[in-house]
Design a protein around this motif. Structure first.
Motif, PDB file in Angstrom:
ATOM      1  N   PHE A 122       0.840  -1.186   0.000  1.00 36.85           N
ATOM      2  CA  PHE A 122       0.000   0.000   0.000  1.00 36.85           C
ATOM      3  C   PHE A 122       0.882   1.246   0.000  1.00 36.85           C
ATOM      4  CE2 PHE A 122      -3.347  -2.857   1.519  1.00 36.85           C
ATOM      5  CZ  PHE A 122      -4.399  -2.416   0.742  1.00 36.85           C
ATOM      6  N   ALA A 123       0.411   2.271  -0.643  1.00 29.41           N
ATOM      7  CA  ALA A 123       1.154   3.521  -0.709  1.00 29.41           C
ATOM      8  C   ALA A 123       0.200   4.666  -0.412  1.00 29.41           C
ATOM      9  CB  ALA A 123       1.785   3.698  -2.091  1.00 29.41           C
ATOM     10  N   GLY A 124       0.763   5.860  -0.225  1.00 30.95           N
ATOM     11  CA  GLY A 124      -0.077   7.013   0.048  1.00 30.95           C
ATOM     12  C   GLY A 124       0.561   7.925   1.065  1.00 30.95           C
ATOM     13  N   GLU A 125      -0.116   9.034   1.338  1.00 30.88           N
ATOM     14  CA  GLU A 125       0.443  10.038   2.226  1.00 30.88           C
ATOM     15  C   GLU A 125       0.634   9.516   3.646  1.00 30.88           C
ATOM     16  OE1 GLU A 125      -2.146  13.362   2.056  1.00 30.88           O
ATOM     17  OE2 GLU A 125      -1.707  13.850  -0.045  1.00 30.88           O
ATOM     18  N   ARG A 126      -0.240   8.621   4.087  1.00 35.49           N
ATOM     19  CA  ARG A 126      -0.176   8.144   5.475  1.00 35.49           C
ATOM     20  C   ARG A 126       0.640   6.880   5.635  1.00 35.49           C
ATOM     21  NH1 ARG A 126      -6.131   7.445   7.469  1.00 35.49           N
ATOM     22  NH2 ARG A 126      -6.238   6.332   5.491  1.00 35.49           N
ATOM     23  N   PHE A 127       1.144   6.332   4.541  1.00 32.41           N
ATOM     24  CA  PHE A 127       1.771   5.006   4.606  1.00 32.41           C
ATOM     25  C   PHE A 127       2.996   4.994   5.510  1.00 32.41           C
ATOM     26  CE2 PHE A 127       4.902   1.959   2.979  1.00 32.41           C
ATOM     27  CZ  PHE A 127       4.207   0.784   3.191  1.00 32.41           C
ATOM     28  N   ASP A 128       3.941   5.927   5.292  1.00 30.08           N
ATOM     29  CA  ASP A 128       5.181   5.935   6.080  1.00 30.08           C
ATOM     30  C   ASP A 128       4.890   6.139   7.563  1.00 30.08           C
ATOM     31  OD1 ASP A 128       6.747   5.504   3.859  1.00 30.08           O
ATOM     32  OD2 ASP A 128       7.078   7.646   3.477  1.00 30.08           O
ATOM     33  N   HIS A 129       3.944   7.028   7.865  1.00 30.57           N
ATOM     34  CA  HIS A 129       3.599   7.273   9.270  1.00 30.57           C
ATOM     35  C   HIS A 129       2.992   6.028   9.900  1.00 30.57           C
ATOM     36  CE1 HIS A 129       2.112   9.176  12.903  1.00 30.57           C
ATOM     37  NE2 HIS A 129       0.886   8.761  12.599  1.00 30.57           N
ATOM     38  N   ARG A 130       2.068   5.392   9.181  1.00 33.09           N
ATOM     39  CA  ARG A 130       1.424   4.203   9.727  1.00 33.09           C
ATOM     40  C   ARG A 130       2.425   3.066   9.912  1.00 33.09           C
ATOM     41  NH1 ARG A 130      -2.003   3.855  12.800  1.00 33.09           N
ATOM     42  NH2 ARG A 130      -2.635   1.778  12.124  1.00 33.09           N
ATOM     43  N   ARG A 131       3.358   2.925   8.969  1.00 31.92           N
ATOM     44  CA  ARG A 131       4.362   1.868   9.098  1.00 31.92           C
ATOM     45  C   ARG A 131       5.238   2.106  10.329  1.00 31.92           C
ATOM     46  NH1 ARG A 131       8.279   0.623   4.101  1.00 31.92           N
ATOM     47  NH2 ARG A 131       8.801   2.827   4.445  1.00 31.92           N
ATOM     48  N   LYS A 132       5.585   3.363  10.584  1.00 33.68           N
ATOM     49  CA  LYS A 132       6.393   3.685  11.758  1.00 33.68           C
ATOM     50  C   LYS A 132       5.636   3.368  13.045  1.00 33.68           C
ATOM     51  CE  LYS A 132       8.844   7.505  13.981  1.00 33.68           C
ATOM     52  NZ  LYS A 132       9.199   8.953  13.893  1.00 33.68           N
ATOM     53  N   VAL A 133       4.355   3.738  13.085  1.00 34.09           N
ATOM     54  CA  VAL A 133       3.533   3.478  14.278  1.00 34.09           C
ATOM     55  C   VAL A 133       3.404   1.975  14.514  1.00 34.09           C
ATOM     56  CG1 VAL A 133       1.214   3.662  15.242  1.00 34.09           C
ATOM     57  CG2 VAL A 133       2.262   5.641  14.120  1.00 34.09           C
ATOM     58  N   LEU A 134       3.107   1.224  13.449  1.00 37.08           N
ATOM     59  CA  LEU A 134       2.937  -0.224  13.584  1.00 37.08           C
ATOM     60  C   LEU A 134       4.240  -0.901  13.985  1.00 37.08           C
ATOM     61  CD1 LEU A 134       0.627  -0.967  10.507  1.00 37.08           C
ATOM     62  CD2 LEU A 134       0.001  -1.037  12.925  1.00 37.08           C
ATOM     63  N   ALA A 135       5.369  -0.412  13.466  1.00 36.25           N
ATOM     64  CA  ALA A 135       6.666  -0.986  13.840  1.00 36.25           C
ATOM     65  C   ALA A 135       6.942  -0.773  15.322  1.00 36.25           C
ATOM     66  CB  ALA A 135       7.771  -0.359  12.992  1.00 36.25           C
ATOM     67  N   GLU A 136       6.572   0.404  15.820  1.00 38.11           N
ATOM     68  CA  GLU A 136       6.757   0.701  17.246  1.00 38.11           C
ATOM     69  C   GLU A 136       5.886  -0.202  18.106  1.00 38.11           C
ATOM     70  OE1 GLU A 136       6.493   4.552  20.312  1.00 38.11           O
ATOM     71  OE2 GLU A 136       5.902   4.737  18.203  1.00 38.11           O
ATOM     72  N   ILE A 137       4.647  -0.402  17.669  1.00 41.54           N
ATOM     73  CA  ILE A 137       3.738  -1.281  18.417  1.00 41.54           C
ATOM     74  C   ILE A 137       4.251  -2.716  18.386  1.00 41.54           C
ATOM     75  CG2 ILE A 137       1.424  -2.295  18.420  1.00 41.54           C
ATOM     76  CD1 ILE A 137       0.391   0.381  17.326  1.00 41.54           C
ATOM     77  N   TRP A 138       4.700  -3.170  17.212  1.00 38.72           N
ATOM     78  CA  TRP A 138       5.184  -4.554  17.092  1.00 38.72           C
ATOM     79  C   TRP A 138       6.412  -4.777  17.978  1.00 38.72           C
ATOM     80  CZ3 TRP A 138       3.495  -9.051  15.784  1.00 38.72           C
ATOM     81  CH2 TRP A 138       4.390 -10.096  15.540  1.00 38.72           C
ATOM     82  N   ASP A 139       7.333  -3.808  17.992  1.00 33.39           N
ATOM     83  CA  ASP A 139       8.520  -3.954  18.836  1.00 33.39           C
ATOM     84  C   ASP A 139       8.126  -4.046  20.306  1.00 33.39           C
ATOM     85  OD1 ASP A 139      10.139  -3.894  16.633  1.00 33.39           O
ATOM     86  OD2 ASP A 139      10.623  -1.752  16.806  1.00 33.39           O
ATOM     87  N   ALA A 140       7.150  -3.226  20.707  1.00 30.37           N
ATOM     88  CA  ALA A 140       6.700  -3.266  22.099  1.00 30.37           C
ATOM     89  C   ALA A 140       6.060  -4.598  22.435  1.00 30.37           C
ATOM     90  CB  ALA A 140       5.713  -2.123  22.353  1.00 30.37           C
ATOM     91  N   LEU A 141       5.282  -5.153  21.502  1.00 34.59           N
ATOM     92  CA  LEU A 141       4.667  -6.454  21.729  1.00 34.59           C
ATOM     93  C   LEU A 141       5.725  -7.540  21.863  1.00 34.59           C
ATOM     94  CD1 LEU A 141       1.667  -6.284  19.208  1.00 34.59           C
ATOM     95  CD2 LEU A 141       1.495  -6.402  21.705  1.00 34.59           C
ATOM     96  N   CYS A 142       6.752  -7.493  21.014  1.00 37.71           N
ATOM     97  CA  CYS A 142       7.789  -8.516  21.050  1.00 37.71           C
ATOM     98  C   CYS A 142       8.638  -8.428  22.309  1.00 37.71           C
ATOM     99  CB  CYS A 142       8.689  -8.396  19.817  1.00 37.71           C
ATOM    100  SG  CYS A 142       7.859  -8.818  18.270  1.00 37.71           S
TER     101      CYS A 142
END
Length: 258
Positions: A38-58
């Motif tokens: 997926f691409a778009g204006e919000r993509f990079d921001h959402r990927r950063k947020v999800l990466a932060e959440i995933w790291d916290a979960l792990c």
């Protein structure tokens, strides 16, 4: 022959290995807009947020540890499984699908306990109820899929609905026997044993939801009202769940940084 082959493809063992879910069609984009990601204006921001959440979960305690059940979870799951006999045992969904989808809850228990940030604790009723809810989503979606291979089933529902409406409009009873008597022999022969009574029972339940409609409404109005009410309830549930999960994520991120 073509119909038999289509049924075989849809109901064979390979098709039963998957858990199906009919998702709501997105209107803001489609698959042709994106080749790999997926691409778009919000993509990079959402990927950063999800990466932060995933790291916290792990990083949560016991994320890769041994998962156990609270003492009240297995009795709950056993009662849920037993209850499927009444809700799904007599449906047109083949039992082999029900069994495999039902057993998927044991995978969901671990996945959801991890995603909810509760790996350090025994799997509780909240997680178990979420797992069984997803299994029921799969049951409904799989039934819809199976019915694609049984187009006659849809026409049977429409036939019974029209017969019931005709009887009601003429001030007559629309119970199972009345509906059956109103049909011709060729029409009755379209139904498998118990199918007609099952459809009549479901349509009767739809008729008796007083807050949504009155007796003057037609089937289209009834269906629209039911869908609207279902959407309202689901929106409230999603809002409450989102608030709970946002609180959990804040705690996870705080613990990951400490």
């Amino acid at each position: 022959m073509h119909s038999q082959k289509s049924d075989a493809v849809g109901l064979d063992g390979f098709a039963q290995r998957f858990c199906y879910y009919f998702a709501t069609l997105r209107k803001d984009t489609d698959m042709f807009d994106h080749l790999l990601h997926f691409a778009g204006e919000r993509f990079d921001h959402r990927r950063k947020v999800l990466a932060e959440i995933w790291d916290a979960l792990c990083l949560q305690k016991a994320a890769c540890g041994k998962y156990t059940l609270c003492k009240d979870v297995r009795p709950y799951l056993e009662q849920w499984w037993l209850g499927l006999r009444e809700t799904w045992g007599n449906s047109s969904l083949p039992p082999s699908f029900i069994r495999r989808i039902g057993f998927a809850i044991f995978r969901y228990l671990i996945v959801f306990q991890f995603l909810l940030g509760k790996s350090r604790n025994p799997i509780d009723l909240e997680t178990a109820k979420l797992a069984t809810s997803f299994a029921e989503f799969h049951l409904h979606s799989t039934l819809a899929l199976v019915q694609m291979y049984h187009a006659a089933a849809t026409s049977n529902v429409q036939l019974i609905a029209s017969k019931m409406k005709s009887l009601n409009d003429n001030g007559k009873s629309s119970e199972y026997r009345d509906v059956s008597r109103s049909m011709s022999v060729p029409q009755r022969e379209k139904f498998s044993p118990g199918e007609m009574s099952e459809i009549v029972s479901v349509l009767k339940q739809i008729e008796h939801v007083p807050p949504l409609f009155d007796k003057a409404d037609d089937l289209k109005t009834i269906s629209s009202a039911l869908i609207a009410e279902r959407d309202r309830v689901e929106d409230n549930l999603r809002l409450n769940e989102r608030k709970r999960n946002e609180r959990r994520l804040r705690d996870l991120k705080k613990n990951a940084k400490s």
